[in-house]
Enzyme design. Sequence first.
Site, PDB file in Angstrom:
ATOM      1  CB  ILE A  28      -1.011   0.042   1.168  1.00 53.47           C
ATOM      2  CG1 ILE A  28      -0.306   0.172   2.522  1.00 53.47           C
ATOM      3  CG2 ILE A  28      -1.947  -1.146   1.124  1.00 53.47           C
ATOM      4  CD1 ILE A  28      -1.235   0.676   3.615  1.00 53.47           C
ATOM      5  CG  ASN A  75      -4.510  -6.166   9.075  1.00 53.97           C
ATOM      6  OD1 ASN A  75      -4.787  -5.912  10.239  1.00 53.97           O
ATOM      7  ND2 ASN A  75      -3.420  -6.850   8.729  1.00 53.97           N
ATOM      8  CB  SER A 109      -5.157   1.203  17.267  1.00 58.75           C
ATOM      9  OG  SER A 109      -4.704   1.095  18.598  1.00 58.75           O
ATOM     10  CE1 TYR A 146      -0.086   1.181  14.706  1.00 54.27           C
ATOM     11  CE2 TYR A 146      -1.106   1.554  16.845  1.00 54.27           C
ATOM     12  CZ  TYR A 146      -1.035   0.845  15.650  1.00 54.27           C
ATOM     13  OH  TYR A 146      -1.909  -0.190  15.417  1.00 54.27           O
ATOM     14  CB  THR A 162       0.575  -9.429  16.387  1.00 52.07           C
ATOM     15  OG1 THR A 162       0.591  -8.031  16.733  1.00 52.07           O
ATOM     16  CG2 THR A 162      -0.863  -9.922  16.314  1.00 52.07           C
TER      17      THR A 162
END
Length: 288
Positions: free
Chosen positions: A85, A112, A158, A209, A246
Amino acid sequence: MAYGRVGVVTGANKGIGLAIVRQLALQYPKSHLHNGPFLIYLTARDQGRGETALKNLNEDSQLKQAKALKSDGGESEIKYHQLDITDLKSVQTFAEYLKQTHGDGIDFVINNAGIALNGFDANVVKTTLGCNYYNTMEACHTFLPLLKPTGRLINVASVSGHLNKYSDEVRQRFLSAKTERDITAIMQDFQSAVEAGKEKEAGFPSAAYAVSKAGLIGATKALARAEKEKGSQISINALCPGWVNTDMTKGKGTKTPDEGAQTPVMLALSDIKGATGEFWQNERPIEW
Protein backbone atom coordinates in the site's frame (compact mmCIF):
# COMPACT_ATOMS: atom_id res chain seq x y z
CA MET A 1 -14.95 -19.81 -11.94
CA ALA A 2 -17.85 -17.58 -10.89
CA TYR A 3 -17.82 -16.40 -7.29
CA GLY A 4 -20.84 -15.33 -5.28
CA ARG A 5 -18.70 -13.16 -3.02
CA VAL A 6 -15.23 -11.60 -3.28
CA GLY A 7 -13.23 -9.97 -0.48
CA VAL A 8 -9.77 -8.44 -0.05
CA VAL A 9 -7.57 -8.33 3.06
CA THR A 10 -4.43 -6.17 3.02
CA GLY A 11 -1.33 -6.93 5.09
CA ALA A 12 -2.51 -10.51 5.46
CA ASN A 13 0.64 -12.65 5.55
CA LYS A 14 0.82 -12.75 9.38
CA GLY A 15 -0.78 -11.65 12.66
CA ILE A 16 -4.27 -10.18 12.61
CA GLY A 17 -4.42 -10.05 8.81
CA LEU A 18 -3.74 -13.77 8.45
CA ALA A 19 -6.26 -14.54 11.21
CA ILE A 20 -8.87 -12.40 9.43
CA VAL A 21 -8.47 -14.52 6.29
CA ARG A 22 -8.82 -17.74 8.34
CA GLN A 23 -11.91 -16.49 10.15
CA LEU A 24 -13.53 -15.25 6.94
CA ALA A 25 -13.25 -18.75 5.48
CA LEU A 26 -14.52 -20.37 8.70
CA GLN A 27 -17.46 -18.04 9.27
CA TYR A 28 -18.64 -17.50 5.71
CA PRO A 29 -20.99 -20.55 5.46
CA LYS A 30 -23.22 -19.20 8.27
CA SER A 31 -22.83 -15.51 7.45
CA HIS A 32 -25.28 -12.87 6.26
CA LEU A 33 -23.35 -12.56 2.97
CA HIS A 34 -23.41 -16.29 2.21
CA ASN A 35 -24.09 -16.66 -1.49
CA GLY A 36 -22.17 -19.50 -3.15
CA PRO A 37 -18.40 -19.68 -3.77
CA PHE A 38 -16.32 -17.14 -1.85
CA LEU A 39 -12.95 -15.80 -3.04
CA ILE A 40 -10.63 -14.16 -0.49
CA TYR A 41 -7.58 -12.25 -1.69
CA LEU A 42 -4.75 -12.57 0.82
CA THR A 43 -2.51 -9.64 -0.09
CA ALA A 44 0.97 -8.90 1.18
CA ARG A 45 3.95 -6.78 0.16
CA ASP A 46 6.42 -9.68 0.03
CA GLN A 47 5.57 -12.47 -2.44
CA GLY A 48 7.52 -15.16 -0.59
CA ARG A 49 5.83 -14.42 2.73
CA GLY A 50 2.43 -14.13 1.09
CA GLU A 51 2.76 -17.47 -0.67
CA THR A 52 4.02 -19.12 2.53
CA ALA A 53 0.99 -17.76 4.39
CA LEU A 54 -1.29 -19.16 1.68
CA LYS A 55 0.41 -22.58 1.90
CA ASN A 56 -0.02 -22.62 5.68
CA LEU A 57 -3.72 -21.80 5.38
CA ASN A 58 -4.25 -24.57 2.83
CA GLU A 59 -2.72 -26.98 5.37
CA ASP A 60 -4.48 -25.47 8.41
CA SER A 61 -6.05 -28.21 10.55
CA GLN A 62 -9.02 -26.11 11.68
CA LEU A 63 -9.87 -25.13 8.11
CA LYS A 64 -9.55 -28.76 7.03
CA GLN A 65 -11.71 -30.03 9.87
CA ALA A 66 -14.38 -27.47 9.01
CA LYS A 67 -14.08 -28.32 5.31
CA ALA A 68 -14.01 -24.57 4.74
CA LEU A 69 -11.79 -24.42 1.67
CA LYS A 70 -12.66 -25.42 -1.88
CA SER A 71 -9.80 -27.97 -1.90
CA ASP A 72 -11.59 -29.83 0.92
CA GLY A 73 -15.06 -29.54 -0.58
CA GLY A 74 -15.91 -26.16 0.96
CA GLU A 75 -17.00 -22.85 -0.52
CA SER A 76 -14.02 -20.59 0.20
CA GLU A 77 -10.95 -20.16 -1.96
CA ILE A 78 -7.94 -18.09 -0.91
CA LYS A 79 -5.60 -16.54 -3.47
CA TYR A 80 -2.42 -14.54 -2.89
CA HIS A 81 -1.89 -11.25 -4.71
CA GLN A 82 1.03 -8.87 -4.27
CA LEU A 83 0.07 -5.51 -2.77
CA ASP A 84 2.24 -2.87 -1.11
CA ILE A 85 0.00 0.00 0.00
CA THR A 86 3.03 2.31 0.26
CA ASP A 87 3.62 1.88 -3.49
CA LEU A 88 0.97 3.72 -5.52
CA LYS A 89 1.77 1.68 -8.63
CA SER A 90 1.23 -1.57 -6.69
CA VAL A 91 -2.16 -0.35 -5.46
CA GLN A 92 -3.23 0.73 -8.94
CA THR A 93 -2.02 -2.52 -10.52
CA PHE A 94 -4.05 -4.60 -8.05
CA ALA A 95 -7.11 -2.37 -8.48
CA GLU A 96 -6.92 -2.75 -12.26
CA TYR A 97 -6.63 -6.53 -11.84
CA LEU A 98 -9.73 -6.58 -9.63
CA LYS A 99 -11.65 -4.40 -12.08
CA GLN A 100 -10.84 -6.67 -15.01
CA THR A 101 -11.34 -9.93 -13.12
CA HIS A 102 -14.49 -9.02 -11.17
CA GLY A 103 -16.50 -6.75 -13.43
CA ASP A 104 -19.56 -6.97 -11.17
CA GLY A 105 -17.57 -5.58 -8.26
CA ILE A 106 -16.17 -6.93 -5.01
CA ASP A 107 -17.98 -7.21 -1.70
CA PHE A 108 -15.50 -5.81 0.80
CA VAL A 109 -11.98 -4.59 1.47
CA ILE A 110 -10.40 -4.91 4.93
CA ASN A 111 -7.48 -2.49 5.14
CA ASN A 112 -5.29 -4.16 7.75
CA ALA A 113 -1.82 -3.20 6.46
CA GLY A 114 0.02 -0.83 8.76
CA ILE A 115 3.27 -0.20 10.63
CA ALA A 116 4.40 0.54 14.19
CA LEU A 117 7.97 1.80 14.40
CA ASN A 118 10.22 2.11 17.45
CA GLY A 119 11.26 5.54 18.65
CA PHE A 120 9.85 8.98 18.03
CA ASP A 121 11.25 11.68 15.78
CA ALA A 122 10.28 13.58 12.64
CA ASN A 123 11.29 10.71 10.36
CA VAL A 124 9.32 8.12 12.34
CA VAL A 125 6.29 10.41 12.22
CA LYS A 126 6.61 10.99 8.47
CA THR A 127 6.96 7.26 7.72
CA THR A 128 4.16 6.22 10.08
CA LEU A 129 1.68 8.81 8.84
CA GLY A 130 2.67 7.94 5.29
CA CYS A 131 1.65 4.29 5.65
CA ASN A 132 -1.09 4.30 8.28
CA TYR A 133 -2.84 7.48 7.19
CA TYR A 134 -2.00 8.76 3.71
CA ASN A 135 -1.39 5.42 1.96
CA THR A 136 -4.32 3.70 3.66
CA MET A 137 -6.72 6.47 2.64
CA GLU A 138 -5.28 6.47 -0.89
CA ALA A 139 -6.02 2.74 -1.02
CA CYS A 140 -9.57 3.44 0.20
CA HIS A 141 -10.18 5.89 -2.64
CA THR A 142 -8.69 3.48 -5.18
CA PHE A 143 -10.75 0.48 -4.03
CA LEU A 144 -14.01 2.32 -3.33
CA PRO A 145 -15.19 2.43 -6.99
CA LEU A 146 -14.62 -1.34 -7.22
CA LEU A 147 -17.10 -2.16 -4.45
CA LYS A 148 -20.62 -3.37 -5.19
CA PRO A 149 -23.41 -0.85 -4.41
CA THR A 150 -23.84 -2.39 -0.93
CA GLY A 151 -20.15 -3.19 -0.45
CA ARG A 152 -18.10 -2.61 2.67
CA LEU A 153 -14.85 -0.78 3.38
CA ILE A 154 -13.27 -1.63 6.73
CA ASN A 155 -10.20 0.09 8.20
CA VAL A 156 -8.26 -1.54 11.02
CA ALA A 157 -7.33 1.26 13.43
CA SER A 158 -6.69 1.17 17.18
CA VAL A 159 -7.95 2.51 20.50
CA SER A 160 -4.55 4.18 20.68
CA GLY A 161 -6.29 6.61 18.31
CA HIS A 162 -8.73 7.59 21.07
CA LEU A 163 -9.07 11.35 21.52
CA ASN A 164 -8.33 11.42 25.26
CA LYS A 165 -4.63 12.06 24.52
CA TYR A 166 -5.12 15.53 23.02
CA SER A 167 -5.69 19.07 24.20
CA ASP A 168 -9.31 20.22 24.23
CA GLU A 169 -8.61 22.34 21.15
CA VAL A 170 -7.13 19.52 19.07
CA ARG A 171 -9.81 17.07 20.25
CA GLN A 172 -12.50 19.52 19.16
CA ARG A 173 -10.82 19.87 15.76
CA PHE A 174 -11.06 16.09 15.31
CA LEU A 175 -14.68 15.93 16.45
CA SER A 176 -15.86 18.89 14.36
CA ALA A 177 -14.02 17.78 11.20
CA LYS A 178 -16.46 17.42 8.32
CA THR A 179 -14.11 16.35 5.53
CA GLU A 180 -11.04 14.24 4.98
CA ARG A 181 -9.20 17.48 4.19
CA ASP A 182 -9.98 18.70 7.73
CA ILE A 183 -8.36 15.58 9.20
CA THR A 184 -5.37 15.84 6.86
CA ALA A 185 -4.81 19.40 8.10
CA ILE A 186 -4.57 18.06 11.66
CA MET A 187 -2.04 15.44 10.53
CA GLN A 188 0.00 18.14 8.79
CA ASP A 189 -0.04 20.33 11.91
CA PHE A 190 1.13 17.38 14.02
CA GLN A 191 3.98 16.68 11.63
CA SER A 192 5.03 20.34 11.61
CA ALA A 193 4.88 20.49 15.41
CA VAL A 194 7.09 17.41 15.70
CA GLU A 195 9.63 18.89 13.29
CA ALA A 196 9.75 21.97 15.52
CA GLY A 197 10.01 19.83 18.66
CA LYS A 198 6.80 21.33 20.01
CA GLU A 199 4.11 18.66 19.55
CA LYS A 200 3.15 18.67 23.26
CA GLU A 201 2.79 22.45 23.30
CA ALA A 202 0.56 22.09 20.22
CA GLY A 203 -1.72 19.65 22.08
CA PHE A 204 -0.52 16.35 20.59
CA PRO A 205 0.99 13.26 22.25
CA SER A 206 4.56 12.28 21.32
CA ALA A 207 3.25 9.14 19.61
CA ALA A 208 3.39 8.61 15.86
CA TYR A 209 1.32 5.41 15.75
CA ALA A 210 -1.45 6.77 17.99
CA VAL A 211 -1.84 9.98 15.98
CA SER A 212 -1.79 8.07 12.68
CA LYS A 213 -4.65 5.88 13.92
CA ALA A 214 -6.62 8.87 15.22
CA GLY A 215 -6.25 10.33 11.73
CA LEU A 216 -7.40 7.07 10.15
CA ILE A 217 -10.50 6.94 12.35
CA GLY A 218 -11.35 10.58 11.59
CA ALA A 219 -10.77 10.20 7.85
CA THR A 220 -12.84 7.00 7.77
CA LYS A 221 -15.73 8.83 9.41
CA ALA A 222 -15.35 11.72 6.95
CA LEU A 223 -15.27 9.38 3.95
CA ALA A 224 -18.37 7.57 5.22
CA ARG A 225 -20.16 10.90 5.59
CA ALA A 226 -19.19 11.97 2.07
CA GLU A 227 -20.41 8.69 0.55
CA LYS A 228 -23.67 8.83 2.48
CA GLU A 229 -24.29 12.38 1.27
CA LYS A 230 -23.91 11.09 -2.31
CA GLY A 231 -26.64 8.54 -1.62
CA SER A 232 -24.21 5.63 -1.54
CA GLN A 233 -25.16 2.53 0.45
CA ILE A 234 -21.54 1.41 0.88
CA SER A 235 -20.73 0.80 4.53
CA ILE A 236 -17.46 2.39 5.72
CA ASN A 237 -16.21 1.74 9.26
CA ALA A 238 -13.06 1.77 11.40
CA LEU A 239 -12.30 -0.63 14.23
CA CYS A 240 -9.89 -1.61 16.95
CA PRO A 241 -9.13 -5.36 17.04
CA GLY A 242 -7.99 -5.11 20.67
CA TRP A 243 -4.61 -5.71 22.31
CA VAL A 244 -3.59 -8.68 20.16
CA ASN A 245 -0.53 -10.87 20.68
CA THR A 246 1.40 -10.21 17.44
CA ASP A 247 4.78 -8.95 16.27
CA MET A 248 3.39 -5.42 16.38
CA THR A 249 2.70 -5.68 20.15
CA LYS A 250 6.00 -7.55 20.65
CA GLY A 251 4.09 -10.55 21.98
CA LYS A 252 2.54 -8.58 24.86
CA GLY A 253 -1.07 -8.63 23.65
CA THR A 254 -3.81 -10.34 25.65
CA LYS A 255 -5.95 -11.46 22.69
CA THR A 256 -5.09 -14.17 20.19
CA PRO A 257 -5.01 -13.13 16.52
CA ASP A 258 -8.22 -15.12 15.97
CA GLU A 259 -9.92 -13.17 18.76
CA GLY A 260 -8.63 -9.92 17.25
CA ALA A 261 -10.10 -10.93 13.90
CA GLN A 262 -13.67 -11.14 15.17
CA THR A 263 -14.67 -7.48 14.79
CA PRO A 264 -13.28 -6.97 11.26
CA VAL A 265 -14.84 -10.26 10.15
CA MET A 266 -18.18 -9.26 11.69
CA LEU A 267 -18.05 -5.93 9.81
CA ALA A 268 -17.34 -7.83 6.58
CA LEU A 269 -19.84 -10.68 6.85
CA SER A 270 -22.61 -9.86 9.36
CA ASP A 271 -25.83 -7.93 9.01
CA ILE A 272 -24.76 -4.59 10.50
CA LYS A 273 -28.00 -2.85 9.45
CA GLY A 274 -26.23 -0.44 7.12
CA ALA A 275 -24.09 1.05 9.91
CA THR A 276 -21.45 3.40 8.54
CA GLY A 277 -19.02 5.98 9.91
CA GLU A 278 -18.65 4.17 13.24
CA PHE A 279 -15.61 3.18 15.30
CA TRP A 280 -15.95 -0.40 16.59
CA GLN A 281 -14.38 -2.61 19.24
CA ASN A 282 -15.53 -5.97 20.64
CA GLU A 283 -18.18 -6.20 17.90
CA ARG A 284 -19.94 -2.96 18.85
CA PRO A 285 -19.58 0.77 18.13
CA ILE A 286 -17.64 2.71 20.77
CA GLU A 287 -16.98 6.37 21.50
CA TRP A 288 -14.03 7.90 19.71
